[in-house]
Design a protein around this motif. Sequence first.
Motif, PDB file in Angstrom:
ATOM      1  N   ASP A   1       0.850  -1.206   0.000  1.00 13.58           N
ATOM      2  CA  ASP A   1       0.000   0.000   0.000  1.00 13.58           C
ATOM      3  C   ASP A   1       0.878   1.245   0.000  1.00 13.58           C
ATOM      4  OD1 ASP A   1      -2.583  -1.380   2.211  1.00 13.58           O
ATOM      5  OD2 ASP A   1      -2.205  -1.583   0.057  1.00 13.58           O
ATOM      6  N   GLU A   2       1.911   1.230   0.840  1.00 14.89           N
ATOM      7  CA  GLU A   2       2.811   2.372   0.971  1.00 14.89           C
ATOM      8  C   GLU A   2       3.486   2.668  -0.369  1.00 14.89           C
ATOM      9  OE1 GLU A   2       5.191   1.621   4.551  1.00 14.89           O
ATOM     10  OE2 GLU A   2       6.895   2.319   3.331  1.00 14.89           O
ATOM     11  N   LYS A   3       3.826   1.616  -1.089  1.00 12.55           N
ATOM     12  CA  LYS A   3       4.556   1.779  -2.355  1.00 12.55           C
ATOM     13  C   LYS A   3       3.607   1.921  -3.545  1.00 12.55           C
ATOM     14  CE  LYS A   3       8.758  -0.769  -1.040  1.00 12.55           C
ATOM     15  NZ  LYS A   3       9.814  -0.070  -1.827  1.00 12.55           N
ATOM     16  N   GLY A   4       2.307   1.724  -3.309  1.00 18.90           N
ATOM     17  CA  GLY A   4       1.329   1.876  -4.385  1.00 18.90           C
ATOM     18  C   GLY A   4       1.184   0.674  -5.296  1.00 18.90           C
ATOM     19  N   TYR A   5       1.510  -0.532  -4.804  1.00 24.74           N
ATOM     20  CA  TYR A   5       1.302  -1.749  -5.594  1.00 24.74           C
ATOM     21  C   TYR A   5      -0.002  -2.409  -5.163  1.00 24.74           C
ATOM     22  CZ  TYR A   5       6.281  -1.405  -6.816  1.00 24.74           C
ATOM     23  OH  TYR A   5       7.507  -0.981  -7.268  1.00 24.74           O
ATOM     24  N   ALA A   6      -0.910  -2.663  -6.153  1.00 25.72           N
ATOM     25  CA  ALA A   6      -2.206  -3.264  -5.819  1.00 25.72           C
ATOM     26  C   ALA A   6      -2.077  -4.784  -5.689  1.00 25.72           C
ATOM     27  CB  ALA A   6      -3.221  -2.913  -6.896  1.00 25.72           C
ATOM     28  N   THR A   7      -1.208  -5.370  -6.530  1.00 23.39           N
ATOM     29  CA  THR A   7      -1.027  -6.823  -6.493  1.00 23.39           C
ATOM     30  C   THR A   7       0.469  -7.157  -6.538  1.00 23.39           C
ATOM     31  OG1 THR A   7      -0.945  -7.070  -8.897  1.00 23.39           O
ATOM     32  CG2 THR A   7      -3.137  -7.085  -7.885  1.00 23.39           C
ATOM     33  N   THR A   8       0.821  -8.416  -6.228  1.00 19.97           N
ATOM     34  CA  THR A   8       2.236  -8.807  -6.245  1.00 19.97           C
ATOM     35  C   THR A   8       2.770  -8.887  -7.671  1.00 19.97           C
ATOM     36  OG1 THR A   8       1.604 -11.144  -6.170  1.00 19.97           O
ATOM     37  CG2 THR A   8       2.134 -10.085  -4.064  1.00 19.97           C
ATOM     38  N   GLU A   9       1.862  -9.143  -8.641  1.00 17.31           N
ATOM     39  CA  GLU A   9       2.316  -9.196 -10.041  1.00 17.31           C
ATOM     40  C   GLU A   9       2.950  -7.871 -10.453  1.00 17.31           C
ATOM     41  OE1 GLU A   9      -0.491 -10.595  -9.076  1.00 17.31           O
ATOM     42  OE2 GLU A   9       0.094 -12.660  -9.526  1.00 17.31           O
ATOM     43  N   GLU A  10       2.490  -6.755  -9.853  1.00 18.11           N
ATOM     44  CA  GLU A  10       2.975  -5.444 -10.311  1.00 18.11           C
ATOM     45  C   GLU A  10       4.453  -5.231 -10.021  1.00 18.11           C
ATOM     46  OE1 GLU A  10      -1.334  -3.283  -9.570  1.00 18.11           O
ATOM     47  OE2 GLU A  10       0.488  -2.324  -8.801  1.00 18.11           O
ATOM     48  N   PHE A  11       4.990  -5.935  -9.004  1.00 18.03           N
ATOM     49  CA  PHE A  11       6.414  -5.721  -8.711  1.00 18.03           C
ATOM     50  C   PHE A  11       7.237  -7.008  -8.761  1.00 18.03           C
ATOM     51  CE2 PHE A  11       6.692  -7.229  -4.281  1.00 18.03           C
ATOM     52  CZ  PHE A  11       5.363  -7.260  -3.907  1.00 18.03           C
ATOM     53  N   ARG A  12       6.600  -8.139  -9.047  1.00 22.54           N
ATOM     54  CA  ARG A  12       7.339  -9.413  -9.040  1.00 22.54           C
ATOM     55  C   ARG A  12       8.468  -9.388 -10.082  1.00 22.54           C
ATOM     56  NH1 ARG A  12       3.901 -13.473 -10.885  1.00 22.54           N
ATOM     57  NH2 ARG A  12       2.867 -13.363  -8.854  1.00 22.54           N
ATOM     58  N   GLY A  13       9.668  -9.653  -9.621  1.00 26.24           N
ATOM     59  CA  GLY A  13      10.814  -9.713 -10.525  1.00 26.24           C
ATOM     60  C   GLY A  13      11.299  -8.364 -11.012  1.00 26.24           C
ATOM     61  N   LYS A  14      10.735  -7.272 -10.488  1.00 31.37           N
ATOM     62  CA  LYS A  14      11.046  -5.925 -10.990  1.00 31.37           C
ATOM     63  C   LYS A  14      12.211  -5.293 -10.234  1.00 31.37           C
ATOM     64  CE  LYS A  14       7.498  -5.378 -13.998  1.00 31.37           C
ATOM     65  NZ  LYS A  14       6.913  -6.725 -13.949  1.00 31.37           N
ATOM     66  N   LEU A  15      13.063  -6.124  -9.683  1.00 31.49           N
ATOM     67  CA  LEU A  15      14.261  -5.625  -9.003  1.00 31.49           C
ATOM     68  C   LEU A  15      15.069  -4.774  -9.981  1.00 31.49           C
ATOM     69  CD1 LEU A  15      16.362  -5.645  -6.672  1.00 31.49           C
ATOM     70  CD2 LEU A  15      17.284  -7.717  -7.729  1.00 31.49           C
ATOM     71  N   LYS A  16      15.417  -3.592  -9.538  1.00 32.58           N
ATOM     72  CA  LYS A  16      16.213  -2.710 -10.395  1.00 32.58           C
ATOM     73  C   LYS A  16      17.694  -2.903 -10.109  1.00 32.58           C
ATOM     74  CE  LYS A  16      13.314   0.453  -8.805  1.00 32.58           C
ATOM     75  NZ  LYS A  16      12.691   1.749  -8.412  1.00 32.58           N
ATOM     76  N   THR A  17      18.512  -2.797 -11.123  1.00 30.69           N
ATOM     77  CA  THR A  17      19.969  -2.852 -10.920  1.00 30.69           C
ATOM     78  C   THR A  17      20.510  -1.446 -11.157  1.00 30.69           C
ATOM     79  OG1 THR A  17      20.273  -3.384 -13.246  1.00 30.69           O
ATOM     80  CG2 THR A  17      20.139  -5.240 -11.714  1.00 30.69           C
ATOM     81  N   LEU A  18      21.741  -1.249 -10.706  1.00 31.76           N
ATOM     82  CA  LEU A  18      22.300   0.111 -10.843  1.00 31.76           C
ATOM     83  C   LEU A  18      23.023   0.270 -12.181  1.00 31.76           C
ATOM     84  CD1 LEU A  18      23.637   0.516  -7.206  1.00 31.76           C
ATOM     85  CD2 LEU A  18      21.610   1.551  -8.257  1.00 31.76           C
TER      86      LEU A  18
END
Length: 313
Positions: free
Chosen positions: A296-313
């Motif tokens: 909720d804090e990050k604004g993701y409604a479901t886990t699909e929205e951020f799954r695997g979306k790890l950012k690299t530098l």
Amino acid sequence: ADLTTQFLDLPVKNPVMNAAGVWCSVASQLEALAESAAGAMVTKSCTLQPRDGNPEPRYRVLDGDKPFGSINSMGLPNEGFAYYLRYAQRHDYEEKPLFVSLSGLTLDDNLTMIDSLKDAVTPAILEVNLSCPNVPGKSQIGYDFESMDTLLAEVSSGYQRPFGVKLPPYFDMAHFDEAAEILNRYPLVAFVTCINSIGNALVIDLASETTLIKPKDGFGGLGGDYVLPTALANVNAFYRRCPNKTIIGCGGIKSGREAFMHILAGATLVQIGTSLYEEGPGIFQRVLDELSAIMDEKGYATTEEFRGKLKTL
Ligand SMILES: C=Cc1c(C(=O)O)[nH]c(=O)[nH]c1=O
């Protein structure tokens, strides 16, 4: 946030479950998991015949100050395959999916159990444990690529249905590559659970100058905070290398924070071991509430929205 998700086309009410071996050895524990907030559950890795396992003390929580963790050399104590198959046949699959974990002492034992599981026509999902570090004299299949290849070929042709594997942690890019190359040759390997405990660690009690656990001169599998970075690396390594497979994350999850990290690294479901052993099945609702609050804090409604979306530098 909406924690519902899909696992192998199965609707799952939330992504959190137990790790094989923890709170899942006997019917009363399995019933407690079935009644808990966990979105899925898995049975203790079993062998064809019941086993007593290693002499005690064989599990210790490492709760001095930081970090929090555990060491275990249970030695694969379990009620035997028939016991868990009986549970699988009375499990309420409408409530939540059930995984059955197998850890046969020989390839033949694994194939025998798999034949019975297949003939039982149960909706239970098969997780083949390639990574038990604590049976004296038995090395981890996951570290012997040739026998892993052979086992996957035999299980694929014997089971003829989607299944998954529980892998030990790897610590070298060449090993991630080699393990993934093998896994990708078996389309029936639908999911990969990373990681099992970090095998053959040694914890020493300074005052008594003694090992903490008895089996194997005190060498045992490490869990908890100690393994989180390795667990995240293995989840992400196989997520990147096995695009057609689903990843289950296990290792170092004690709150919504680590559950979020595992999903960000690519996990669809996450398994809790050490913290469940210490806190009991009430942990699932706590972790779910924490995970939902972070989303909720990050604004993701479901886990699909951020799954695997790890950012690299
Ligand atoms: C199945 C045996 C295992 C055990 C055990 O029964 O000693 N402990 C682990 O940390 N991982 C395992 O896979």
